[in-house]
Enzyme design. Sequence first.
Site, mmCIF file in Angstrom:
data_model
loop_
_atom_site.group_PDB
_atom_site.id
_atom_site.type_symbol
_atom_site.label_atom_id
_atom_site.label_comp_id
_atom_site.label_asym_id
_atom_site.label_seq_id
_atom_site.Cartn_x
_atom_site.Cartn_y
_atom_site.Cartn_z
ATOM 1 N N ASP A 346 51.505 8.841 36.484
ATOM 2 C CA ASP A 346 50.749 9.180 37.670
ATOM 3 C C ASP A 346 51.722 9.760 38.699
ATOM 4 O OD1 ASP A 346 48.540 9.306 39.370
ATOM 5 O OD2 ASP A 346 48.951 7.336 40.216
ATOM 6 N N ASP A 665 42.849 4.727 36.550
ATOM 7 C CA ASP A 665 43.875 4.744 35.503
ATOM 8 C C ASP A 665 43.642 3.679 34.433
ATOM 9 O OD1 ASP A 665 45.415 6.771 36.813
ATOM 10 O OD2 ASP A 665 46.148 5.250 38.200
#
Length: 920
Positions: A346, A665
Amino acid sequence: MRSSVSRTPPPPSRAASPSSAAAPHGLAAHEVVLMMDTDPVHGLDDDEARRRLARFGPNVLPASARDNTLMRMLRQFHHPLIYILLASGVITAVLGEFVDSAVIFGVVLINAVVGFVQESRAEAALDALRSMVRTEARAVRGGHVRPLPSEELVPGDLVLVEAGDKAPADLRLVRSSELRVDESALTGESAPVAKDEVVLSAATPVADRRNMVYSGTLVTAGTGAGVAVATGARTELGEIHRLVGSAELLATPLTEKLARFSKVLTVAILALAAVTFVIGLIRGEGVVPMFTAAVALAVGAIPEGLPAAVTITLAIGVARMARRRAVIRRLPAVETLGGTTVICSDKTGTLTENQMTVRTLWTPEGDRYDVSGSGYAPEGEIREPGGAVVTSPTSGALRWCLLAGAACNDATLARQDGRWTLTGDPTEGAMLVAAAKAGLDRDALTDAYPRVAAIPFSSERQYMATLHRARGGDHVVLLKGAVERALDLCDTWMDADGGVRPLDGDAVLRAADELAAGGLRVLATAVRFDAEPARRGEPEELDERGLRGTMVLTGLQAMLDPPRAAAARAVRACHAAGIEVKMITGDHAATATAVARGIGLLGDHSDHEVLTGAQLAGLPEEEYPGAVERARVFARVSPEQKLRLVDALQSRGQVVAMTGDGVNDAPALRQANIGVAMGRNGTEVAKEAADMVLTDDDFATIEAAVEEGRGVFDNLTKFIVWTLPTNMAEGLVILVAILFGAALPILPTQILWINMTTAVALGLMLAFEPKEEGIMGRPPRDPARPLLTGSLVARVLLVSTLLVGGSWWLFQWELANGADEAVARTAAVNLFVMVELFYLFSCRSLTRSMWHVGLFSNHWIIGGVTVQMAGQLALTYLPVMNRLFHTAPIGLPVWSRIIGISALASLVVAVDKRVRRRLM
């Protein structure tokens, strides 16, 4: 202000199913109201709300079906190696060796408990996700605003939200005022998103749906009202919940390899035992003696210490990683890190600081000032174009640019627990810090220029303006906002001395474009000095209509969420180790590209390596995996796309580590071979779905964890290469005795002594072996490569042959020279142990000599050797041990032969290593 309306609404009719509301963001607000059969002012009445609650169910995420505790525990014993260990425990109990049997059953039980705990992590992830929507909501029922548990909300409810609220359902806005929502946990967008009621295209992705407020997101500013178009499992959060539940829990490379190894070992043990039994019967031996011999062979071939060695080695790896700020939640993840071939990271908070920082200041005369430091700590400098440090500007464009950014500002900074924390908008926090770096203190500015009126920021006006009373009663208007909007309000600009000149709008736009091309977010600042209201005694007001053409442009502030200081070095280290790094973010492509270039993930001309969510969605199925493998940056992607990206990489044979911190996520974290969550800023959902949590949220910690993971796999491989020759040789020496019709050189109880004591005192010491030099200079292990390579299998066979030959010769030599079977067997047992001891030092490196790694660099081995030798002396000379294990004292000549054979075996292994190293 919260209020109620007394007019009774007309009774609503039956609402459309949320599933039929395919794209509420693509419909006008009144169309959504009609579709959901509700009232935009009075909401639903209580009777209709009860009917809908019965129809659609509570506004909660569903619990997954679970096996009961007993079945989950029993499932932990379903493994070939566990079957072998259970059989070994039963056999040793039948043989009367209850202590050894208890140890074996204890190992099996410990492994089952560890597996049971590991399996619970997915259920904990779903529980954490469900808890995100358990909050209190304010809904309009029958024209009255009333607080409700979020579980009672139904499709069609009119829900009110304001700053500080967590959205309880998916809402299509019908009214809003200065509404901003933090969607970072859902979409990855780093800054709060402005919301309004505008109609959007039905194809608009989730991250760009400004007329929707989604369940689980946080309102940071303003107020709004929206119609609930989805509740419970039908929300976007519910879709993520479904993805988390459906993502496959993958076996790690270690568990896969151990499973294959265990199956092969099971077949080999059973086959050898059967061959031994049949050969004995063919030779005319009795059934009971042959059964005993077959049992001895099976017990010898079982590596009883392997499960304990695996668990302890992984646990030591966990402790080492914890010291490097990586907390492992699932033991096999330690080894998986060492085999990682791709890290999907990320952006926000992992590769970057997750703290907006002003990098460049531009004044209308064309001067650019560089700003050092990062994050919300007011540490750093502002340097002029010539390099001189700006200490405290007293006049001119730079001063008023900084002052406008700091005073026309609603954010606050505070130092808590040694860290600077922000309350408010990240861009405003960045401007506060920039002013502080020039010596402009926020409190001093507030005292010198107290605010008396303000025009708040909105998505329509795209600027914020404040009115301040200066010394002497004069007024100052300060403004910050989008460059184009600021230019609409300005007709002059300020020079370095505070003078005013006609505005060159094209020059300002060119400067803004240059800064934006570098991935920076650019805001303009302006000022107006106004003495007239104070002299005339007029009220202190700020009229939006009176700003156009009256403001003086003071400059531009360009900011970004800066890359972490160690991120670039960590990326280089990963590339050197043959590990591909990919950025997967919900943020915009330009921002992601700028950060990727800043950390060395992309070159200056590598746009073809950047793919957006829209581009991914348009790829043909057959081209998708290849395109994903080539690209390095994925921007504006949805949770479903993150999951598909991980799956596509795995389909290409990659071992994928996925990092993340948000709810969005969680599915990909669980699908990845190893999920890595952020401990400091990560959501509980992400942490529960992950295998590893970074306590410092730093990408560099992942690189350190990969290094530790490679060391763990090395040490596990060393243990297996060390223990297998003994197990093979113990079985083979029994088989040889049967073939020749001779007495057994070692008995089952003696085999158990060898296996259990050496595994604990000698083999486990390899778990403490330090990492070898150059471990991060190797390419990642091929996931398809077996646990033992061909050269290591050859070494196992070599040592096994030396053990079989040496022990058989020594046993027969002692018998031929008048020793009884107890003495000869004692000599054989000690030979096995001494060869293992010498071989242990060789196994400290699988390619280099023991002198290269240092004889005393692992103090645990020295301690283990001492304990093992004390045990062997007790086994050989204590009468009670002689009775229990059928041993007898031996003299120095026997010991000299044992030492000589062991040293010769060690020399042969050293020569083999040297020859293979030269051939590599």
